[in-house]
Design a protein around this motif. Structure first.
Motif, PDB file in Angstrom:
ATOM      1  N   CYS A  72       2.749 -46.660 -49.945  1.00  0.00           N
ATOM      2  CA  CYS A  72       2.036 -45.392 -50.137  1.00  0.00           C
ATOM      3  C   CYS A  72       2.730 -44.304 -49.331  1.00  0.00           C
ATOM      4  CB  CYS A  72       0.586 -45.527 -49.675  1.00  0.00           C
ATOM      5  SG  CYS A  72      -0.355 -44.024 -49.974  1.00  0.00           S
ATOM      6  N   ASN A  83       1.244 -41.230 -48.886  1.00  0.00           N
ATOM      7  CA  ASN A  83       0.291 -40.137 -48.734  1.00  0.00           C
ATOM      8  C   ASN A  83      -0.047 -39.718 -47.310  1.00  0.00           C
ATOM      9  OD1 ASN A  83      -0.063 -39.264 -51.297  1.00  0.00           O
ATOM     10  ND2 ASN A  83      -1.529 -40.859 -51.803  1.00  0.00           N
ATOM     11  N   MET A  84      -0.007 -40.652 -46.397  1.00  0.00           N
ATOM     12  CA  MET A  84      -0.290 -40.319 -45.000  1.00  0.00           C
ATOM     13  C   MET A  84      -1.672 -39.689 -44.774  1.00  0.00           C
ATOM     14  SD  MET A  84       2.311 -41.535 -43.549  1.00  0.00           S
ATOM     15  CE  MET A  84       2.611 -40.966 -41.909  1.00  0.00           C
ATOM     16  N   VAL A  98      -2.187 -47.923 -43.932  1.00  0.00           N
ATOM     17  CA  VAL A  98      -1.402 -48.510 -45.032  1.00  0.00           C
ATOM     18  C   VAL A  98       0.047 -48.012 -45.104  1.00  0.00           C
ATOM     19  CG1 VAL A  98      -1.236 -48.632 -47.577  1.00  0.00           C
ATOM     20  CG2 VAL A  98      -3.379 -49.185 -46.434  1.00  0.00           C
ATOM     21  N   PRO A  99       0.316 -46.687 -44.982  1.00  0.00           N
ATOM     22  CA  PRO A  99       1.717 -46.260 -45.066  1.00  0.00           C
ATOM     23  C   PRO A  99       2.592 -46.922 -44.000  1.00  0.00           C
ATOM     24  CG  PRO A  99       0.241 -44.379 -45.226  1.00  0.00           C
ATOM     25  CD  PRO A  99      -0.603 -45.547 -44.830  1.00  0.00           C
ATOM     26  N   HIS A 127      -5.938 -41.498 -57.083  1.00  0.00           N
ATOM     27  CA  HIS A 127      -6.107 -40.496 -56.022  1.00  0.00           C
ATOM     28  C   HIS A 127      -6.515 -39.185 -56.694  1.00  0.00           C
ATOM     29  CE1 HIS A 127      -5.437 -37.912 -52.627  1.00  0.00           C
ATOM     30  NE2 HIS A 127      -5.063 -38.936 -51.867  1.00  0.00           N
ATOM     31  N   ARG A 159      -6.140 -35.246 -46.953  1.00  0.00           N
ATOM     32  CA  ARG A 159      -6.335 -35.802 -48.292  1.00  0.00           C
ATOM     33  C   ARG A 159      -5.723 -34.921 -49.386  1.00  0.00           C
ATOM     34  NH1 ARG A 159      -7.274 -40.840 -49.814  1.00  0.00           N
ATOM     35  NH2 ARG A 159      -8.643 -40.241 -51.521  1.00  0.00           N
TER      36      ARG A 159
HETATM   37 FE1  SF4 Z   1      -2.426 -44.121 -49.045  1.00  0.00          FE
HETATM   38 FE2  SF4 Z   1      -4.403 -42.493 -48.280  1.00  0.00          FE
HETATM   39 FE3  SF4 Z   1      -4.931 -44.606 -49.824  1.00  0.00          FE
HETATM   40 FE4  SF4 Z   1      -4.232 -44.955 -47.267  1.00  0.00          FE
HETATM   41  S1  SF4 Z   1      -6.095 -43.981 -48.061  1.00  0.00           S
HETATM   42  S2  SF4 Z   1      -3.462 -46.097 -48.990  1.00  0.00           S
HETATM   43  S3  SF4 Z   1      -2.733 -43.298 -47.003  1.00  0.00           S
HETATM   44  S4  SF4 Z   1      -3.712 -42.814 -50.364  1.00  0.00           S
END
Ligand code: SF4
Ligand code: SAM
Length: 516
Positions: A184, A186-187, A193-194, A313, A352
């Motif tokens: 991912c 997105n941070m 997760v990232p 997302h 977000r």
């Molecule tokens: Fe990626 Fe945000 Fe989902 Fe975490 S919550 S996996 S950073 S999109």
């Protein structure tokens, strides 16, 4: 843990051990036992690990006493998930005293986060393998057999395990997860997760279609396409064949922000009807495969194969995806659209990349293009600096969105995340829990209302198996992902059959009906 279980992140599946479901025609050298925690992605990864081990002459067992190798596929998303795994590893360590040749390995996000700490400080395990390093498991097992500690936590920009056919274990034979991307970019500030799963990369579409077709030919009737952010799936076939660009080379751009508002061609304009805006034929033939195109390709395998996907997302889900969903009956009318918070200030702190207005416009658009589409969300209570008014805004967006169900959490600070580095985890636990309870209570009310609205309606249901309570009843799901239970009667249906069922009663979590 306050969560309403569904199959996407099913609390009842946490720590599930795989059942032996491998053909018994091989001369197995050793047995492995694997437990999985966390999200669907981890359960799907365990099937890849099983495939790798199967090819090395290991067989799966669900009995700890038979195991030569115990693996725990772990989750780091919240502190509680890590505590559960630690406790389990301590129990497994005791088994090693009785059987010194036993190897214990930790896989997945905790392996990535804690790396050699498991081996050096805690001395809990023999193997530590991160989510991108499963191919190295056989070599690491040989090292560990020789008394060396086996560790590989290297993250990759290319690994998608595209060529590995997952071994379906503990499967109902009807529904399966298919991983379409990993990592991912997105941070989100709260999220680990990232850091544990690395950069986003998309799997090549041919291998996805082949896996889904093979599943269909083997009798499966539903696939769930998995990724942390499926709407940003993007496969550049030209880049994949050009030697100078990494395989699958998606150019992952950050969302463009203007002040607090996303700029996107898919932003619904006021007064515009969804039907005024048909899906673009985006880049077809130019070597790019978007998520909408992939969905269409999977939908065309067979009208008898249902397709679901997770997670969307809100900043990325496009009209093209929504129109593709509307076009195909076999793409389920259900979208998991995490909200996290209904307050713009908190959404910005969470990084977000959308506002509450943006989120609401996406909910409106989904309902405009697909009336009756199920929507669910993820919600976090008590993020850093959250005020009562912020919390009330979350409740208001929930009321507006009328979620069929939600996964609800209180904020758990994770070391190394942006929020941990930048903000104080300043909401007392008692307040977090009280707000979470208010969110859960509201969701229960919304779920009940949503189910009541289905009374008297007829749904096409895919039968998954016997109901938990009685083998005289079937359990299946509607396209909207609602569980429905109904008597088998004298009809000759089997798991995998589609059947029309009328809803007569409901509880908060389940519809009850009869075959029509
Ligand atoms: Fe990626 Fe945000 Fe989902 Fe975490 S919550 S996996 S950073 S999109
Ligand atoms: N990629 C998905 C997305 O963006 O919605 C979700 C991935 S995450 C595995 C699943 C959910 O866990 C998140 O949507 C969020 O609600 C929750 N979560 C993640 N980090 C958290 C944290 N530090 N504390 C509480 N909940 C968290």
């Amino acid at each position: 843990m306050f969560e309403i279980a569904t199959k996407l992140h099913d609390e009842s599946r946490q720590g599930e051990a795989f059942t032996q479901d491998i053909p018994n025609d091989r001369n197995y050298k050793r047995h492995f036992y694997i437990e999985s925690y966390g999200c669907s992605m981890n359960f799907s990864d365990s099937e890849i690990v099983a495939s790798i081990l199967f090819n090395e002459g290991f067989s799966a067992t669900r009995h700890l006493h038979e195991a030569d190798l115990i693996l725990v596929n772990t989750c780091s998303i919240r502190e509680k998930a890590e505590q559960t795994v630690r406790k389990r590893l301590t129990e497994f360590r005791k088994l090693k005293h009785q059987k010194p040749s036993l190897l214990i390995g930790v896989l997945g996000c905790m392996a990535e986060r804690l790396k050699s700490k498991f081996l050096e400080e805690e001395k809990l395990v023999d193997l530590v393998v991160g989510p991108d390093a499963y191919r190295s498991l056989p070599g690491l097992i040989v090292d560990a057999d020789d008394g060396q500690k086996g560790i590989n936590v290297l993250l990759s920009r290319e690994e998608t395990y595209a060529d590995i056919s997952p071994v379906r274990l503990n499967s109902n034979g009807i529904t399966a997860f298919v991983s379409i991307m990993r990592g991912c970019n997105n941070m989100c500030s709260f999220c680990v997760v990232p850091f544990t799963r690395g950069r986003e990369r998309s799997r090549d579409p041919e291998s996805i279609i082949k896996e889904c077709s093979d599943l269909f030919n083997a009798g499966y009737r539903e696939v769930t396409l998995l990724g942390q952010n499926v709407d940003s799936y993007y496969y550049n076939q030209a880049a994949a064949t050009a030697p100078s660009v990494p395989q699958g080379g998606k150019v992952h751009t950050q969302p463009s922000l203007s002040g607090n508002t996303l700029i996107d061609n898919d932003t619904p304009k006021s007064g515009e009807s969804a039907l005024d805006n048909p899906p673009p034929e985006a880049d077809r033939g130019a070597g790019f495969i978007t998520f909408a195109m992939l969905l269409e390709m999977v939908a065309q395998i067979s009208p008898q194969l249902r397709i679901r996907f997770s997670t969307s997302h809100p900043k990325d889900i496009t009209d093209e995806v929504l129109f593709t969903m509307a076009k195909y009956n076999n793409i389920c009318k259900y979208i998991h659209l995490p909200l996290q918070s209904g307050s713009n200030r908190i959404l910005q702190l969470m990084n977000r990349s959308y506002t509450r207005e943006w989120y609401i416009s996406k909910v409106d658009r989904i309902r405009e293009i697909m009336p009756g589409c199920g929507i669910s969300a993820d919600i976090i209570a008590g993020f850093c600096t959250e005020t009562e008014e912020d919390h009330q805004e979350t409740l208001r967006v929930m009321e507006y969105s009328k979620y069929d169900m939600s996964y609800m959490f209180f904020y758990s600070e994770r070391p190394g995340t942006l929020a941990h580095r930048r903000y104080k985890d300043d909401i007392p636990e008692v307040t977090k829990k009280r707000r979470l309870q208010e969110i859960v209570d509201l969701q229960n009310k919304l779920s009940q209302q949503s189910n009541k609205e289905d009374l008297g309606k007829i749904f096409t249901v895919l039968i998954e198996g016997d109901s938990k309570k009685s083998n005289k009843d079937w359990m299946g799901r509607t396209s909207q992902n609602k569980v429905i239970v109904f008597p088998k009667g004298a009809h000759l249906f089997v798991p995998g059959s589609y059947v029309d069922v009328k809803v007569n009663h409901c509880t908060q979590a389940t519809l009850l009906g009869e075959i029509v």
